[in-house]
Design a protein around this motif. Structure first.
Motif, PDB file in Angstrom:
ATOM      1  N   ALA A 102       0.832  -1.206   0.000  1.00  0.00           N
ATOM      2  CA  ALA A 102       0.000   0.000   0.000  1.00  0.00           C
ATOM      3  C   ALA A 102       0.867   1.258   0.000  1.00  0.00           C
ATOM      4  O   ALA A 102       0.619   2.209  -0.756  1.00  0.00           O
ATOM      5  CB  ALA A 102      -0.934  -0.002   1.210  1.00  0.00           C
ATOM      6  N   THR A 103       1.913   1.268   0.827  1.00  0.00           N
ATOM      7  CA  THR A 103       2.821   2.415   0.859  1.00  0.00           C
ATOM      8  C   THR A 103       3.597   2.522  -0.455  1.00  0.00           C
ATOM      9  O   THR A 103       3.836   3.625  -0.959  1.00  0.00           O
ATOM     10  CB  THR A 103       3.794   2.301   2.046  1.00  0.00           C
ATOM     11  OG1 THR A 103       3.041   2.303   3.258  1.00  0.00           O
ATOM     12  CG2 THR A 103       4.776   3.461   2.071  1.00  0.00           C
ATOM     13  N   VAL A 104       3.989   1.386  -0.996  1.00  0.00           N
ATOM     14  CA  VAL A 104       4.654   1.398  -2.303  1.00  0.00           C
ATOM     15  C   VAL A 104       3.778   2.094  -3.329  1.00  0.00           C
ATOM     16  O   VAL A 104       4.227   2.975  -4.073  1.00  0.00           O
ATOM     17  CB  VAL A 104       4.973  -0.041  -2.773  1.00  0.00           C
ATOM     18  CG1 VAL A 104       5.445  -0.037  -4.228  1.00  0.00           C
ATOM     19  CG2 VAL A 104       6.039  -0.667  -1.888  1.00  0.00           C
ATOM     20  N   ARG A 105       2.524   1.712  -3.372  1.00  0.00           N
ATOM     21  CA  ARG A 105       1.589   2.288  -4.345  1.00  0.00           C
ATOM     22  C   ARG A 105       1.445   3.798  -4.144  1.00  0.00           C
ATOM     23  O   ARG A 105       1.493   4.580  -5.114  1.00  0.00           O
ATOM     24  CB  ARG A 105       0.237   1.598  -4.221  1.00  0.00           C
ATOM     25  CG  ARG A 105      -0.789   2.047  -5.245  1.00  0.00           C
ATOM     26  CD  ARG A 105      -2.021   1.158  -5.210  1.00  0.00           C
ATOM     27  NE  ARG A 105      -2.636   1.101  -3.879  1.00  0.00           N
ATOM     28  CZ  ARG A 105      -2.582   0.041  -3.083  1.00  0.00           C
ATOM     29  NH1 ARG A 105      -1.947  -1.059  -3.474  1.00  0.00           N
ATOM     30  NH2 ARG A 105      -3.159   0.057  -1.889  1.00  0.00           N
ATOM     31  N   ASP A 106       1.300   4.228  -2.890  1.00  0.00           N
ATOM     32  CA  ASP A 106       1.130   5.657  -2.621  1.00  0.00           C
ATOM     33  C   ASP A 106       2.365   6.460  -3.028  1.00  0.00           C
ATOM     34  O   ASP A 106       2.256   7.539  -3.642  1.00  0.00           O
ATOM     35  CB  ASP A 106       0.852   5.877  -1.132  1.00  0.00           C
ATOM     36  CG  ASP A 106      -0.533   5.372  -0.715  1.00  0.00           C
ATOM     37  OD1 ASP A 106      -1.365   5.123  -1.610  1.00  0.00           O
ATOM     38  OD2 ASP A 106      -0.750   5.214   0.501  1.00  0.00           O
ATOM     39  N   LEU A 107       3.545   5.949  -2.685  1.00  0.00           N
ATOM     40  CA  LEU A 107       4.773   6.681  -2.993  1.00  0.00           C
ATOM     41  C   LEU A 107       5.028   6.716  -4.500  1.00  0.00           C
ATOM     42  O   LEU A 107       5.481   7.740  -5.039  1.00  0.00           O
ATOM     43  CB  LEU A 107       5.955   6.052  -2.260  1.00  0.00           C
ATOM     44  CG  LEU A 107       5.895   6.171  -0.726  1.00  0.00           C
ATOM     45  CD1 LEU A 107       7.060   5.410  -0.083  1.00  0.00           C
ATOM     46  CD2 LEU A 107       5.936   7.634  -0.303  1.00  0.00           C
ATOM     47  N   LEU A 108       4.756   5.628  -5.182  1.00  0.00           N
ATOM     48  CA  LEU A 108       4.917   5.629  -6.646  1.00  0.00           C
ATOM     49  C   LEU A 108       3.950   6.607  -7.302  1.00  0.00           C
ATOM     50  O   LEU A 108       4.321   7.304  -8.257  1.00  0.00           O
ATOM     51  CB  LEU A 108       4.698   4.223  -7.201  1.00  0.00           C
ATOM     52  CG  LEU A 108       5.814   3.200  -6.958  1.00  0.00           C
ATOM     53  CD1 LEU A 108       5.395   1.834  -7.493  1.00  0.00           C
ATOM     54  CD2 LEU A 108       7.116   3.638  -7.623  1.00  0.00           C
ATOM     55  N   CYS A 109       2.722   6.683  -6.797  1.00  0.00           N
ATOM     56  CA  CYS A 109       1.755   7.631  -7.349  1.00  0.00           C
ATOM     57  C   CYS A 109       2.217   9.070  -7.138  1.00  0.00           C
ATOM     58  O   CYS A 109       2.089   9.924  -8.033  1.00  0.00           O
ATOM     59  CB  CYS A 109       0.384   7.417  -6.704  1.00  0.00           C
ATOM     60  SG  CYS A 109      -0.478   5.937  -7.292  1.00  0.00           S
ATOM     61  N   GLY A 110       2.775   9.352  -5.953  1.00  0.00           N
ATOM     62  CA  GLY A 110       3.302  10.686  -5.699  1.00  0.00           C
ATOM     63  C   GLY A 110       4.455  11.034  -6.615  1.00  0.00           C
ATOM     64  O   GLY A 110       4.549  12.155  -7.142  1.00  0.00           O
ATOM     65  N   ALA A 111       5.349  10.070  -6.835  1.00  0.00           N
ATOM     66  CA  ALA A 111       6.481  10.296  -7.735  1.00  0.00           C
ATOM     67  C   ALA A 111       6.002  10.472  -9.168  1.00  0.00           C
ATOM     68  O   ALA A 111       6.532  11.306  -9.924  1.00  0.00           O
ATOM     69  CB  ALA A 111       7.461   9.128  -7.643  1.00  0.00           C
ATOM     70  N   GLU A 112       4.999   9.701  -9.557  1.00  0.00           N
ATOM     71  CA  GLU A 112       4.459   9.821 -10.912  1.00  0.00           C
ATOM     72  C   GLU A 112       3.859  11.201 -11.143  1.00  0.00           C
ATOM     73  O   GLU A 112       4.065  11.821 -12.195  1.00  0.00           O
ATOM     74  CB  GLU A 112       3.413   8.740 -11.150  1.00  0.00           C
ATOM     75  CG  GLU A 112       2.889   8.688 -12.574  1.00  0.00           C
ATOM     76  CD  GLU A 112       1.976   7.509 -12.792  1.00  0.00           C
ATOM     77  OE1 GLU A 112       2.257   6.703 -13.694  1.00  0.00           O
ATOM     78  OE2 GLU A 112       0.981   7.375 -12.034  1.00  0.00           O
ATOM     79  N   GLN A 113       3.127  11.705 -10.142  1.00  0.00           N
ATOM     80  CA  GLN A 113       2.553  13.047 -10.256  1.00  0.00           C
ATOM     81  C   GLN A 113       3.654  14.099 -10.398  1.00  0.00           C
ATOM     82  O   GLN A 113       3.551  15.024 -11.212  1.00  0.00           O
ATOM     83  CB  GLN A 113       1.686  13.346  -9.028  1.00  0.00           C
ATOM     84  CG  GLN A 113       1.023  14.714  -9.057  1.00  0.00           C
ATOM     85  CD  GLN A 113       0.103  14.899 -10.255  1.00  0.00           C
ATOM     86  OE1 GLN A 113      -0.622  13.973 -10.628  1.00  0.00           O
ATOM     87  NE2 GLN A 113       0.137  16.070 -10.865  1.00  0.00           N
ATOM     88  N   ALA A 114       4.727  13.945  -9.629  1.00  0.00           N
ATOM     89  CA  ALA A 114       5.853  14.881  -9.735  1.00  0.00           C
ATOM     90  C   ALA A 114       6.485  14.813 -11.119  1.00  0.00           C
ATOM     91  O   ALA A 114       6.875  15.836 -11.695  1.00  0.00           O
ATOM     92  CB  ALA A 114       6.888  14.579  -8.657  1.00  0.00           C
ATOM     93  N   SER A 115       6.579  13.602 -11.689  1.00  0.00           N
ATOM     94  CA  SER A 115       7.183  13.453 -13.014  1.00  0.00           C
ATOM     95  C   SER A 115       6.305  14.084 -14.084  1.00  0.00           C
ATOM     96  O   SER A 115       6.813  14.636 -15.066  1.00  0.00           O
ATOM     97  CB  SER A 115       7.420  11.976 -13.317  1.00  0.00           C
ATOM     98  OG  SER A 115       6.220  11.288 -13.625  1.00  0.00           O
TER      99      SER A 115
END
Length: 408
Positions: free
Chosen positions: A268-281
């Motif tokens: 779940a944390t993996v998914r949240d952090l990847l989504c945050g990084a994707e938004q930044a990208s």
């Protein structure tokens, strides 16, 4: 260390490899008592065959055990050897050079020359030329420390500190690649303090990313997760459009945090952090190398694969790999692409596709040989591939194994 008895040198390298006497004895086929007597000098090592066997188990050049100068590799070989690691360690140990309190202000190269040297070192790392980098790092560390001390009371103080902070981070990254995790942590930790003197919040953030990487490599997973997420939260862009360098450092902290979360199985944390990084990208608008991060949408895709591998989900990793934007991927620097091939080789082994795992290792080797031949992780993956190959391994894999010293 050359003047030490051979038993003490054996004990030193055993400690560096984090082996207990019992584990070391088991790998040698000897008793723990035999090892203890050798290390205390009670028992002599008078057979070269045994010395060579010890060197093989400890993964050091036999000349180091004998206290002799090691014959340096030809320039065409591009790994970091034990001698070079010790030279980097020695440069990090020169506390007298770090402050004018302890000696006269040292001579240092002009900052214009230092900037060129540091930029070249970054590119050398990102092209995975680790042996070339290792041969320049000791002098670069000494020069950067001298420059930082020499300019401490001048208007160029922040510039000099910034360069030293970068050099510490380069050293941290290179040392982590070859398994010298404690040294990697030390160099990254120093970069945090120096970055504060440089007055650069983003450089300090990137130093925190390096600390997190070193902690993760040391198995300190929760502290690695915490340092990445905590610093990312402090660098999170506000509502106004953020600059590219800030987005890049913020995004890399999130990606590193995702890797730590994957290591403990927190999907779940993996998914949240990847989504945050994707938004930044997406806000960044493409793949860039701000602050030497190689951050952007493609790097986020690569981390989707890597975190899936860490979670033990090889199938998801392979499926994500097949969807990667090839134009963006081929625009990335060699170290990042070869690192990805190594990750996907692990993914293929998880689903039992040993042929594709072999292909990925060979692709990585063709692109950036040092990323495959010099990393302990790659040796483990290749060993797994060989162990699970039915019959005789394909010639290219057998040849790679021979060159890497991995038993077929």
């Amino acid at each position: 260390m050359d003047e030490l008895p051979i038993g003490r040198r054996v004990a030193y390298w055993r400690g560096r490899r984090k082996m207990s006497q019992q584990v070391f004895a088991d790998r040698l086929g000897k008793s723990k008592s035999w090892v203890d007597k050798v290390e205390r000098g009670v028992r002599r090592l008078d057979k070269f065959s045994v010395v060579y066997e010890i060197a093989d188990v400890l993964q050091v050049d036999v000349q180091l055990l004998l206290g002799k100068d090691v014959e340096r590799r030809p320039e065409t070989q591009n790994c970091i050897d034990q001698v070079e690691v010790e030279e980097i360690r020695a440069a990090l140990e020169r506390y007298d050079q770090m402050s004018a309190f302890f000696q006269a202000v040292p001579h240092s190269p002009p900052l214009t020359e230092m900037r060129k040297a540091v930029s070249h070192a970054w590119l050398t790392y990102q092209h995975a030329k680790y042996g070339v980098l290792a041969r320049t790092l000791p002098k670069l560390l000494r020069d950067a420390q001298a420059a930082d001390s020499a300019h401490a009371s001048t208007p160029e103080a922040k510039d000099a500190a910034h360069l030293l902070g970068q050099v510490y981070q380069i050293a941290s990254s290179a040392l982590r690649k070859v398994g010298e995790h404690e040294l990697s942590w030390l160099a990254a930790d120093r970069s945090i303090a120096v970055s504060q003197r440089a007055g650069d919040q983003l450089l300090a953030g990137l130093a925190s990313y390096r600390v997190g990487s070193a902690l993760l490599a040391l198995g300190r997973v929760r502290p690695a997760l915490e340092v990445n997420v905590n610093i990312a939260n402090r660098l999170a862009p506000s509502r106004e459009p953020a600059q590219g360098d800030r987005l890049s450092v913020y995004g890399m902290l999130l990606l590193n945090g995702a890797m730590a979360a994957a290591r403990i199985g927190d999907s779940a944390t993996v998914r949240d952090l990847l989504c945050g990084a994707e938004q930044a990208s997406f806000e960044l608008g493409g793949d860039y190398n701000h602050y030497w991060t190689s951050f952007g949408p493609t790097n986020v895709q690569l981390h989707r694969c890597a975190t899936a591998v860490e979670l033990g989900d090889g199938r998801t990793a392979v499926e994500a790999h097949e969807k990667i934007d090839q134009v963006g991927f081929h625009a990335l620097l060699p170290e990042r692409r070869a690192h990805h091939f190594l990750d996907i080789a692990r993914g293929y082994t998880q689903i039992g596709n040993i042929e594709k795992a072999s292909e990925m290792l060979l692709e990585g080797d063709r692109l950036a040989p040092s990323e495959i031949r010099c990393r302990p992780l790659a040796h483990e993956v290749l060993s797994d591939v060989l162990r699970r190959t039915r019959g005789t391994p394909p010639a290219p894999i057998a040849e790679l194994a021979e060159q890497m010293g991995v038993g077929v």
